[in-house]
Design a protein around this motif. Structure first.
Motif, PDB file in Angstrom:
ATOM      1  N   PRO A  86       3.809 -14.120 -43.623  1.00  0.00           N
ATOM      2  CA  PRO A  86       2.529 -14.864 -42.921  1.00  0.00           C
ATOM      3  C   PRO A  86       2.542 -14.078 -41.405  1.00  0.00           C
ATOM      4  CG  PRO A  86       3.884 -16.346 -44.027  1.00  0.00           C
ATOM      5  CD  PRO A  86       4.644 -15.015 -44.145  1.00  0.00           C
ATOM      6  N   TYR A  87       1.346 -14.255 -40.902  1.00  0.00           N
ATOM      7  CA  TYR A  87       0.917 -13.524 -39.807  1.00  0.00           C
ATOM      8  C   TYR A  87       0.168 -14.592 -38.758  1.00  0.00           C
ATOM      9  CZ  TYR A  87      -0.466 -10.228 -35.997  1.00  0.00           C
ATOM     10  OH  TYR A  87      -0.448  -9.463 -34.789  1.00  0.00           O
ATOM     11  N   ARG A  88       0.963 -15.036 -37.691  1.00  0.00           N
ATOM     12  CA  ARG A  88       0.382 -16.065 -36.876  1.00  0.00           C
ATOM     13  C   ARG A  88      -0.632 -15.428 -35.726  1.00  0.00           C
ATOM     14  NH1 ARG A  88       2.413 -20.988 -37.086  1.00  0.00           N
ATOM     15  NH2 ARG A  88       4.281 -21.112 -38.534  1.00  0.00           N
ATOM     16  N   LEU A  89      -1.726 -15.978 -35.541  1.00  0.00           N
ATOM     17  CA  LEU A  89      -2.546 -15.264 -34.531  1.00  0.00           C
ATOM     18  C   LEU A  89      -3.490 -16.531 -33.762  1.00  0.00           C
ATOM     19  CD1 LEU A  89      -3.837 -12.595 -33.738  1.00  0.00           C
ATOM     20  CD2 LEU A  89      -5.649 -12.900 -35.617  1.00  0.00           C
ATOM     21  N   LYS A  90      -3.547 -16.252 -32.597  1.00  0.00           N
ATOM     22  CA  LYS A  90      -4.297 -17.238 -31.560  1.00  0.00           C
ATOM     23  C   LYS A  90      -4.601 -16.607 -30.562  1.00  0.00           C
ATOM     24  CE  LYS A  90      -4.304 -22.005 -29.511  1.00  0.00           C
ATOM     25  NZ  LYS A  90      -3.731 -23.006 -29.231  1.00  0.00           N
ATOM     26  N   GLY A  91      -5.944 -16.587 -30.384  1.00  0.00           N
ATOM     27  CA  GLY A  91      -6.468 -15.826 -29.120  1.00  0.00           C
ATOM     28  C   GLY A  91      -7.641 -14.875 -29.280  1.00  0.00           C
ATOM     29  N   TRP A  92      -7.531 -13.877 -28.204  1.00  0.00           N
ATOM     30  CA  TRP A  92      -8.660 -12.879 -28.148  1.00  0.00           C
ATOM     31  C   TRP A  92      -8.251 -11.515 -28.488  1.00  0.00           C
ATOM     32  CZ3 TRP A  92      -8.286 -16.932 -24.840  1.00  0.00           C
ATOM     33  CH2 TRP A  92      -9.186 -17.824 -24.817  1.00  0.00           C
ATOM     34  N   PRO A  93      -8.840 -10.652 -29.346  1.00  0.00           N
ATOM     35  CA  PRO A  93      -8.456  -9.344 -29.437  1.00  0.00           C
ATOM     36  C   PRO A  93      -8.465  -8.566 -27.918  1.00  0.00           C
ATOM     37  CG  PRO A  93     -10.513  -9.637 -30.249  1.00  0.00           C
ATOM     38  CD  PRO A  93     -10.051 -11.050 -29.827  1.00  0.00           C
ATOM     39  N   VAL A  94      -7.753  -7.648 -27.838  1.00  0.00           N
ATOM     40  CA  VAL A  94      -7.551  -7.068 -26.597  1.00  0.00           C
ATOM     41  C   VAL A  94      -8.134  -5.132 -26.845  1.00  0.00           C
ATOM     42  CG1 VAL A  94      -6.548  -6.460 -24.489  1.00  0.00           C
ATOM     43  CG2 VAL A  94      -5.823  -8.352 -25.806  1.00  0.00           C
ATOM     44  N   PRO A  95      -9.368  -4.961 -26.716  1.00  0.00           N
ATOM     45  CA  PRO A  95      -9.534  -3.479 -27.019  1.00  0.00           C
ATOM     46  C   PRO A  95      -9.354  -2.713 -25.723  1.00  0.00           C
ATOM     47  CG  PRO A  95     -11.423  -4.978 -26.556  1.00  0.00           C
ATOM     48  CD  PRO A  95     -10.409  -5.772 -26.322  1.00  0.00           C
ATOM     49  N   SER A  96      -9.107  -1.424 -26.081  1.00  0.00           N
ATOM     50  CA  SER A  96      -9.339  -0.173 -25.057  1.00  0.00           C
ATOM     51  C   SER A  96     -10.043   0.773 -25.602  1.00  0.00           C
ATOM     52  CB  SER A  96      -7.587   0.108 -24.827  1.00  0.00           C
ATOM     53  OG  SER A  96      -6.970   0.105 -25.916  1.00  0.00           O
ATOM     54  N   LEU A  97     -10.326   1.548 -24.418  1.00  0.00           N
ATOM     55  CA  LEU A  97     -11.422   2.585 -24.819  1.00  0.00           C
ATOM     56  C   LEU A  97     -10.940   3.927 -24.183  1.00  0.00           C
ATOM     57  CD1 LEU A  97     -14.779   0.774 -24.524  1.00  0.00           C
ATOM     58  CD2 LEU A  97     -13.761   1.525 -26.694  1.00  0.00           C
ATOM     59  N   ARG A  98     -11.455   5.167 -24.935  1.00  0.00           N
ATOM     60  CA  ARG A  98     -11.270   6.455 -24.643  1.00  0.00           C
ATOM     61  C   ARG A  98     -12.752   7.211 -24.816  1.00  0.00           C
ATOM     62  NH1 ARG A  98      -5.997   8.260 -23.633  1.00  0.00           N
ATOM     63  NH2 ARG A  98      -4.213   6.564 -24.358  1.00  0.00           N
ATOM     64  N   ASP A  99     -12.934   8.121 -23.894  1.00  0.00           N
ATOM     65  CA  ASP A  99     -14.162   8.931 -24.031  1.00  0.00           C
ATOM     66  C   ASP A  99     -13.966   9.958 -24.889  1.00  0.00           C
ATOM     67  OD1 ASP A  99     -12.864  10.966 -22.639  1.00  0.00           O
ATOM     68  OD2 ASP A  99     -13.663  10.346 -20.647  1.00  0.00           O
ATOM     69  N   VAL A 100     -15.096  10.925 -25.171  1.00  0.00           N
ATOM     70  CA  VAL A 100     -14.838  11.691 -26.060  1.00  0.00           C
ATOM     71  C   VAL A 100     -13.892  12.969 -25.745  1.00  0.00           C
ATOM     72  CG1 VAL A 100     -16.578  13.460 -24.814  1.00  0.00           C
ATOM     73  CG2 VAL A 100     -16.213  13.643 -27.486  1.00  0.00           C
ATOM     74  N   ASP A 101     -13.357  13.113 -24.721  1.00  0.00           N
ATOM     75  CA  ASP A 101     -12.122  13.831 -24.296  1.00  0.00           C
ATOM     76  C   ASP A 101     -10.877  13.099 -24.519  1.00  0.00           C
ATOM     77  OD1 ASP A 101     -14.041  16.037 -23.729  1.00  0.00           O
ATOM     78  OD2 ASP A 101     -14.188  15.262 -21.809  1.00  0.00           O
ATOM     79  N   GLY A 102     -10.915  12.009 -24.794  1.00  0.00           N
ATOM     80  CA  GLY A 102      -9.720  11.102 -24.959  1.00  0.00           C
ATOM     81  C   GLY A 102      -9.106  10.534 -23.937  1.00  0.00           C
ATOM     82  N   ASP A 103      -9.712  10.866 -22.603  1.00  0.00           N
ATOM     83  CA  ASP A 103      -9.491  10.072 -21.379  1.00  0.00           C
ATOM     84  C   ASP A 103      -9.843   8.527 -21.589  1.00  0.00           C
ATOM     85  OD1 ASP A 103      -8.696  12.614 -20.508  1.00  0.00           O
ATOM     86  OD2 ASP A 103     -10.677  13.006 -19.626  1.00  0.00           O
ATOM     87  N   PRO A 104      -8.879   7.584 -20.782  1.00  0.00           N
ATOM     88  CA  PRO A 104      -9.005   6.232 -20.835  1.00  0.00           C
ATOM     89  C   PRO A 104     -10.190   6.062 -19.970  1.00  0.00           C
ATOM     90  CG  PRO A 104      -6.847   7.017 -20.157  1.00  0.00           C
ATOM     91  CD  PRO A 104      -7.555   8.065 -20.222  1.00  0.00           C
ATOM     92  N   ILE A 105     -10.768   4.879 -20.400  1.00  0.00           N
ATOM     93  CA  ILE A 105     -11.907   4.306 -19.751  1.00  0.00           C
ATOM     94  C   ILE A 105     -11.686   2.855 -19.257  1.00  0.00           C
ATOM     95  CG2 ILE A 105     -14.398   3.326 -20.217  1.00  0.00           C
ATOM     96  CD1 ILE A 105     -14.810   5.228 -22.217  1.00  0.00           C
TER      97      ILE A 105
END
Length: 217
Positions: A86-105
């Motif tokens: 079983p997997y316990r889950l409570k809260g909000w997802p935390v996304p992170s993004l990178r641009d086309v060159d792989g650099d963090p946004i």
């Protein structure tokens, strides 16, 4: 079309848009908190695993497609417990993004939709997902350029931590997350999914003004 009529149409389309992406529960009256810091991944972007692969954390996260209406964007995501416990889950997802060159946004993650649109702010509930069970959430943002001195952000790589503090999972994006230069990305709390996720048109398609099928969430 007049500005007033366009505004009325946007107010009609947004609730259906969000519901079609991730079946988010009814909004809460309490204001949604935000993370005080921006998210920026530090490692190199990771290729999303094959659909039948189970990452080391025991959960797999996939994008469900997106909707767009008058600059407002929404995209559903789904988490599957692909492990053996079983997997316990409570809260909000935390996304992170990178641009086309792989650099963090750098992007400010908003728990809810404050400053982006109305609603979308239901609080999280405790979930216990048995192997094979799923939870859904949604991302929402605006493709808005309101400062010509700030380059627009276009996310091409997406990673999502199920909640803050857990390892991120690479997610295959069918289209970009075009934040403009707003720097804000709203997330809904995770909710249980009892039925297969409804199909939604790809990002850029007009939003449907009709309610989605009952998904018993």
């Amino acid at each position: 079309m007049t500005r007033t009529r366009a505004g009325r149409l946007s107010m009609i389309a947004v609730p259906a848009l969000v519901a079609g992406c991730a079946a988010v529960p009814a909004p809460s009256a309490a204001p949604a908190p935000t993370y005080p810091t921006t998210t920026a991944p530090t490692s190199s972007p990771t290729t999303a695993p094959p659909p039948d692969h189970c990452p080391p954390g025991g959960v797999r996260i996939t994008a469900l497609g997106g909707n767009a209406a008058m600059g407002l964007r929404a995209m559903g995501i789904e988490l599957v417990n692909c492990g053996s416990t079983p997997y316990r889950l409570k809260g909000w997802p935390v996304p992170s993004l990178r641009d086309v060159d792989g650099d963090p946004i750098e992007v400010r993650i908003v728990q809810g939709a404050r400053g982006i649109t109305a609603g979308f702010d239901a609080p999280p509930r405790q979930l216990v997902l048995r192997p094979g069970e799923r939870a859904g959430a949604a991302l929402i943002w605006r493709n808005l350029v309101d400062n010509p001195t700030v380059p627009p952000a276009d996310g091409r790589f997406l990673e999502v931590a199920p909640v803050a503090g857990r390892p991120t999972v690479p997610v295959d994006l069918g289209s970009s997350i075009d934040l403009g230069n707003t720097g804000r990305l709203g997330v809904s709390a995770w909710t249980r999914r009892e039925e297969p996720a409804p199909s939604v048109p790809p990002t850029g398609a007009p939003a449907e003004a009709t309610p989605p099928p009952d998904s018993r969430l």
